[in-house]
Enzyme design. Structure first.
Site, mmCIF file in Angstrom:
data_model
loop_
_atom_site.group_PDB
_atom_site.id
_atom_site.type_symbol
_atom_site.label_atom_id
_atom_site.label_comp_id
_atom_site.label_asym_id
_atom_site.label_seq_id
_atom_site.Cartn_x
_atom_site.Cartn_y
_atom_site.Cartn_z
ATOM 1 N N ASP A 37 41.894 37.968 32.268
ATOM 2 C CA ASP A 37 42.627 38.829 33.195
ATOM 3 C C ASP A 37 44.065 39.024 32.754
ATOM 4 O OD1 ASP A 37 40.464 38.859 34.852
ATOM 5 O OD2 ASP A 37 41.298 37.497 36.351
ATOM 6 N N ARG A 91 37.000 35.816 43.597
ATOM 7 C CA ARG A 91 36.508 36.050 42.238
ATOM 8 C C ARG A 91 36.879 34.924 41.273
ATOM 9 N NH1 ARG A 91 40.222 38.016 38.990
ATOM 10 N NH2 ARG A 91 38.843 39.162 37.600
ATOM 11 N N PRO A 116 56.037 42.309 54.913
ATOM 12 C CA PRO A 116 56.810 42.763 53.747
ATOM 13 C C PRO A 116 58.012 41.870 53.428
ATOM 14 C CG PRO A 116 56.520 44.542 55.365
ATOM 15 C CD PRO A 116 56.055 43.275 56.004
ATOM 16 N N GLU A 136 54.203 46.724 66.289
ATOM 17 C CA GLU A 136 55.493 46.649 65.588
ATOM 18 C C GLU A 136 55.705 45.286 64.943
ATOM 19 O OE1 GLU A 136 57.700 49.290 65.169
ATOM 20 O OE2 GLU A 136 55.952 50.311 65.992
HETATM 21 C C1 9WO Z 1 56.714 44.376 59.340
HETATM 22 C C2 9WO Z 1 57.997 44.393 58.833
HETATM 23 C C3 9WO Z 1 58.799 45.400 58.296
HETATM 24 C C4 9WO Z 1 60.072 45.060 57.834
HETATM 25 C C5 9WO Z 1 60.509 43.759 57.914
HETATM 26 C C6 9WO Z 1 59.690 42.753 58.453
HETATM 27 C C7 9WO Z 1 58.447 43.095 58.888
HETATM 28 N N1 9WO Z 1 57.463 42.305 59.440
HETATM 29 C C8 9WO Z 1 56.454 43.085 59.718
HETATM 30 C C9 9WO Z 1 55.242 42.575 60.289
HETATM 31 O O1 9WO Z 1 55.041 41.393 60.417
HETATM 32 N N2 9WO Z 1 54.365 43.511 60.667
HETATM 33 C C10 9WO Z 1 53.082 43.208 61.241
HETATM 34 C C11 9WO Z 1 52.031 43.307 60.161
HETATM 35 C C12 9WO Z 1 52.763 44.244 62.287
HETATM 36 C C13 9WO Z 1 52.766 45.640 61.711
HETATM 37 C C14 9WO Z 1 51.844 45.726 60.535
HETATM 38 N N3 9WO Z 1 52.037 44.644 59.624
HETATM 39 C C15 9WO Z 1 52.268 44.829 58.323
HETATM 40 C C16 9WO Z 1 52.129 43.920 57.289
HETATM 41 N N4 9WO Z 1 52.676 45.983 57.793
HETATM 42 N N5 9WO Z 1 52.836 45.828 56.483
HETATM 43 C C17 9WO Z 1 52.489 44.590 56.151
HETATM 44 C C18 9WO Z 1 52.513 44.117 54.798
HETATM 45 C C19 9WO Z 1 52.059 42.864 54.498
HETATM 46 C C20 9WO Z 1 52.123 42.423 53.184
HETATM 47 N N6 9WO Z 1 52.594 43.210 52.210
HETATM 48 C C21 9WO Z 1 53.042 44.445 52.496
HETATM 49 C C22 9WO Z 1 53.021 44.934 53.793
#
Ligand code: 9WO
Length: 229
Positions: free
Chosen positions: A169, A154, A89, A116
């Site tokens: 699109d 796609r 994120p 995490e």
């Molecule tokens: C999670 C996170 C939260 C706040 C700030 C930094 C952060 N890094 C991560 C991260 O790398 N998490 C890993 C991947 C492990 C937990 C699950 N992950 C994840 C990726 N959760 N959400 C995403 C994600 C990826 C792209 N767009 C939105 C959410």
């Protein structure tokens, strides 16, 4: 083009390559998908890929070494210096322009985090860029990786049936960065609602003018930010 994905759950990717129009991209060889499980590079009978966070706190952290070995294993197979991408994120947000750039690239090595997160030292040493789909947290990076692969697949030549249907699109600069127009199909009347008459007229210029007007109105109403430049 070759995409490598490093994931603890490679089975999640099966539907991407076996259903719908994306399937054509993989079957034709236009898009190669290689899945690598960091567990295969984890030591011991337990094949541990995670451990408790230094400093305490909830949850587990993915260890750097199995991820690093997975990247090195992939690098030995690819002759290029494909970038290593982590879905998180805090990354740069994905948009259509960036998807088009990926669609014209050699591919990438996509890292899907779990637990995490990843040991920061792996990120500092190996990750070239982070990509975000928005301000929310998931349980893993697999779905974001599949979102990128779907959006890229796609766009590849010969994947969409109608050769240039993605020219229209939403967000494609070919329609001036406007939202797509509404679509209608049979029947002409459904639950008391008729299809706009102009679409039944057979008058192609009027239809195109109507569609362009719809695109402008929709964009002004729903995404006025797209009109400011
Ligand atoms: C999670 C996170 C939260 C706040 C700030 C930094 C952060 N890094 C991560 C991260 O790398 N998490 C890993 C991947 C492990 C937990 C699950 N992950 C994840 C990726 N959760 N959400 C995403 C994600 C990826 C792209 N767009 C939105 C959410």
């Amino acid at each position: 083009m070759r995409f490598d994905v490093i994931t603890l759950f490679p089975e999640m990717f099966a539907p991407l390559t076996t259903v719908g129009i994306n399937r054509r991209a993989f079957e034709s060889g236009a898009l190669e998908l290689h899945l690598t499980n960091p567990r295969d590079f984890a030591p011991g009978n337990y094949r541990r890929v995670d451990d408790r966070p230094f400093g305490g706190g909830p949850g587990m952290v993915m260890m750097a070494e199995p991820l690093a070995q997975a990247v090195q294993h992939i690098r030995a197979q690819r002759q290029d210096r494909a970038p290593v991408v982590l879905f998180s994120p805090i990354g740069d947000s994905l948009n259509h322009a960036r998807v088009e750039t990926w669609a014209q690239s050699q591919g990438a090595i996509l890292i899907c985090g779990r637990y995490e997160g990843l040991d920061q030292r792996f990120i500092d040493r190996y990750v070239d860029m982070q990509i975000s789909l928005g301000d929310f947290v998931l349980s893993g990076g697999e779905l974001p990786a599949m979102v990128l692969l779907d959006a890229v697949a796609r766009l590849l030549p010969g994947v969409l049936g109608d050769q240039d249907s993605h020219v229209q699109d939403s967000f494609n600069p070919a329609v001036q960065g406007l939202l797509d127009c509404p679509h209608y199909t049979r029947p002409e009347e459904w639950e008391g609602q008729r299809v706009p008459e102009v679409l039944l007229s057979g008058h192609h210029e009027k239809i195109e003018a109507w569609r362009m007007q719809q695109r402008r109105e929709l964009t002004k109403k729903l995404r006025p930010d797209l009109l400011k430049d």
